[in-house]
Structures are given as structure tokens and as C-alpha cells.
Design an enzyme around this catalytic site. Structure first.
Site, PDB file in Angstrom:
ATOM      1  N   ARG A   1       2.038  -0.832  23.942  1.00 38.67           N
ATOM      2  CA  ARG A   1       2.051  -0.524  25.367  1.00 38.67           C
ATOM      3  C   ARG A   1       3.378   0.151  25.691  1.00 38.67           C
ATOM      4  NH1 ARG A   1       2.679  -5.587  28.382  1.00 38.67           N
ATOM      5  NH2 ARG A   1       4.801  -4.826  28.715  1.00 38.67           N
TER       6      ARG A   1
ATOM      7  N   HIS B   1       3.731  -3.507  31.869  1.00 36.26           N
ATOM      8  CA  HIS B   1       2.422  -4.154  32.015  1.00 36.26           C
ATOM      9  C   HIS B   1       1.653  -3.554  33.180  1.00 36.26           C
ATOM     10  CE1 HIS B   1      -0.625  -7.275  32.108  1.00 36.26           C
ATOM     11  NE2 HIS B   1      -0.307  -7.560  33.355  1.00 36.26           N
TER      12      HIS B   1
ATOM     13  N   TYR C   1      12.282  -7.899  28.622  1.00 37.36           N
ATOM     14  CA  TYR C   1      11.832  -8.602  27.423  1.00 37.36           C
ATOM     15  C   TYR C   1      11.694  -7.710  26.190  1.00 37.36           C
ATOM     16  CZ  TYR C   1       7.372  -6.882  29.374  1.00 37.36           C
ATOM     17  OH  TYR C   1       6.365  -6.102  29.909  1.00 37.36           O
TER      18      TYR C   1
END
Length: 379
Positions: free
Chosen positions: A276, A280, A289
Site C-alpha cells: 500500500r 490507509h 508507523y
């Protein structure tokens, strides 16, 4: 009677209990195991067998998909979309899933799979209607053979199994392709769907897009399995591991699984290893993160560039073809932008449509109450 009191339970006895027949393995596990490395086509000798027409179509869809992602993301920044889960970097999985199905087959997408729905032929505006907050879903699932975009994780998987099993019982030539992310494999619905699919030998294919994170949770904190594809063995179905950025490989593996399901061979679990690239959703800060170096490494494995390089080197794609794909993508983006900028006409009474085939008495009361309130405001 205790175990020690059973006949022949003494240490000097040669008695060895034999498990009942139900304990014995139902099938040989070895053929169900995935390959140790993700299957690849691009950049390997297998690429010599590429279908030029199919690959040119895949390339055009990848370019359009990349532009679609960019335009949808821009619409969120303009306030035209409430949220958008981007599939930048995952376009190969989305396009292959859409192109591998026949007209009568069903696609069961997650909330991130709007691109797969568009590539299957759905109007881009209809695909984004849910994410705009205008309707529960912006299209007729039966007309397009695309189930509603599923926001709860993995709940579309049992639905896919149920439809596929029902179709087989009726004798219909239908395969269901269910898409889910790596985070969805941590849900109970994933287990239930695969278990029922294998027991019933339902004509369904499960495509897991392992993009590295369930929002901010890396795969290593979700499972200790060697790969997600290995989970297939426990359910008694084949597991396949494929490079999710290699559209030719994903299409080939999916085509084999769909063909197997259609011929009565039962379900398959496919893990497509991808990444990805973007956050998100537009509400997420991925820098909290993961580092830039990780993203940069995956950008070098971009699905659009991988295919473009292979096709140009083999003389399947030229500059004119590349420009034609870009022009078509821009035309699509312009039309999407113009239509999404128009204010939608919404009817609050639509809340009561498509809930039941025949409205219940309670629903009729609620509809009448809302109608009266709206009329009073108008007066």
C-alpha cells in the site's frame, strides 16, 4: 475407568490405541502447499508466452487505474468525497481480478476495491457513491454482478461462499471471486468462509491482497504463519503465493483458480504480495508507523512500470500505445471530476428503499413520520 485401568495400559504392554477413521487426513497436504516464493511472470522466461492483446489491455487498465486513484484522492481533498482508500501500488491485483471473470460471475469487493469494480465496467461515479455518503451503494449489484463494497472487514467472504454454493446447487455456471486485505484474514468471517467453501467445494476464489498493513498493524503482528497462503492447507484447499505487482502473474494464477472452481474443483486461496504505497485512507498518517525508505523500495517495484518495461522491450507496446493509454485515462479523470463536482440530488425517503422487498408495518410508520416532518418543513 481411568486410562491406567484400561486393558493393556501397562508399561510392559504392546497395546497401541488406533485413532478412529475420522482422525485420518482427508487429503494429501503436499499438493495444497504454496510455492516457497511468490510466482512471477514479468522478467522471467515465462514472459515469452504473454498474450499481447491481453497485456495491452492490462496496461491500459493499469494506467487508467493509477489516474483514477489520483483523481479520487484529489476529490477527498476538495471535500467531494468523505473518504477514499487508495489502491496505488495494488492496481495489478485490482485489474487482474476484474478481467479474469466472465459476465455471469460475481465479484465481492472490500471497501478498497473500487478500482476492481470500475475495471469490471462499473461507472466510476457509482463506484464512489458509498464513499461520498450519498447512498448505501451507488449501483444495482445484480445488474453488474458486483456485491456492495464491503466496509466491515471480511463479512463479504461468507456472502461469496453462499452465493457460489447456491449457484452450484442450481446448476448455474457461476464463480465468485472474493477480495480481502491481509487485515481481513484476522477476522472470524475469514475462517468461516474458507471452512464452508472447502467443505461444500463451492466455486469461489479468495484473493488476499497482502499490502503489508492492517491500517497501522504490520502482518507480523497478525499471524505467525509462513505466509497467508499457507492457511489454505488447514481448510483443505490449495494455497497460491503470487507477486501482487506482476499483473501477468496475478491474472494467470487467478485464471487457473477460476477455471478450477468452474470445473468443480472447489475453492482456492491466493495471497498476492503487494504494498500500500499511500496511507490507509486520507484520514490516516502512515508516517507514524513506517519509514520513507520502505515505501521507496516498493516504488521500484511499481506494477505500471513493471508491465510497461516488459511490453516495450518485447515490442508489444510502443510510444503511441503508451500515449493512447494516458490520453484515455485523462479523459476518464476529467469526466469523473466534472460529474463529481455536481451537487447530488438526494431524497431522504430513499432511506426506506431497498431495505425489504415489502416494507414492514414499522418501516411504513417511520416513513410516514419522516414524510410528515418533511412536508411540515416545506410548508
Amino acid at each position: 475407568m481411568t486410562v491406567q485401568e484400561l486393558p493393556g495400559a501397562g508399561a510392559s504392554s504392546s497395546y497401541r490405541p488406533t485413532p478412529p477413521p475420522a482422525w485420518r487426513p482427508r487429503t494429501d497436504a503436499a499438493p495444497l502447499l504454496p510455492d516457497p516464493e511468490p510466482y512471477r511472470v514479468l522478467g522471467t522466461p515465462a514472459a515469452e508466452k504473454l498474450d499481447p492483446e491481453l497485456m495491452r489491455r492490462c496496461y491500459a487498465e493499469l494506467v487508467r487505474g493509477r489516474r483514477y486513484n489520483a483523481q479520487a484522492t484529489a476529490l477527498t481533498r476538495q471535500g467531494r468525497l468523505a473518504v477514499y482508500p487508495s489502491t496505488v501500488g495494488q492496481e495489478a491485483c485490482e485489474i487482474a481480478a476484474a478481467l479474469v471473470l466472465e459476465d455471469q460471475d460475481w465479484l465481492f469487493p472490500s471497501y478498497r476495491d473500487t478500482l476492481a469494480a470500475v475495471a469490471r465496467g462499473l461507472d466510476p461515479v457509482q463506484a464512489l457513491t458509498l464513499l461520498r455518503g450519498d447512498w448505501h451503494t451507488g449501483y444495482d449489484p445484480h445488474e453488474h454482478r458486483i456485491a456492495p463494497l464491503c466496509t466491515p472487514l471480511a463479512t463479504q467472504l461468507p456472502h461469496a461462499v453462499g452465493l457460489a454454493h447456491a449457484a452450484r446447487l442450481r446448476g448455474d455456471d457461476v464463480v465468485a471471486l472474493a477480495m480481502v486485505g491481509d487485515g481481513g484474514t484476522s477476522e472470524g468471517d475469514f475462517h468461516e468462509a474458507l471452512n464452508f467453501a472447502a467443505v461444500w467445494q463451492a466455486p469461489v476464489v479468495f484473493l488476499v491482497q497482502n499490502n503489508g498493513f492492517a491500517i497501522s498493524v504490520p502482518l507480523a503482528k497478525q499471524t505467525a504463519a509462513p505466509t497467508l497462503a499457507h492457511k489454505a492447507v488447514g481448510y483443505g484447499m490449495p494455497g497460491r503465493l503470487v507477486d501482487g505487482n506482476d499483473v501477468a502473474a496475478v491474472h494467470e494464477v487467478l485464471a487457473e483458480a477460476v477455471g478450477r472452481a468452474r470445473s468443480g474443483g472447489g475453492p482456492t486461496l491466493i495471497e498476492a504480495v503487494t504494498y500500500r504505497i499511500e496511507a490507509h485512507t486520507n484520514a490516516d498518517d502512515a508516517t507514524r508507523y513506517r519509514g520513507d525508505a520502505e515505501v521507496e523500495a516498493w516504488l521500484a517495484h511499481d506494477p505500471v512500470q513493471l508491465l510497461e518495461r516488459e511490453l516495450t522491450e518485447r515490442g508489444i507496446l510502443d510510444e503511441a500505445g503508451i500515449q493512447a493509454a494516458k490520453d484515455a485515462a485523462e479523459t476518464m479523470a476529467a469526466a469523473l471530476r466534472e460529474r463529481m463536482n455536481a451537487e447530488p440530488v438526494l431524497d431522504p425517503m430513499d432511506l426506506f428503499e431497498h431495505v425489504y422487498a415489502e416494507q414492514t408495518g414499522r418501516l411504513q410508520e417511520q416513513a410516514a413520520m419522516l414524510r410528515a416532518e418533511l412536508e411540515a418543513e416545506t410548508d
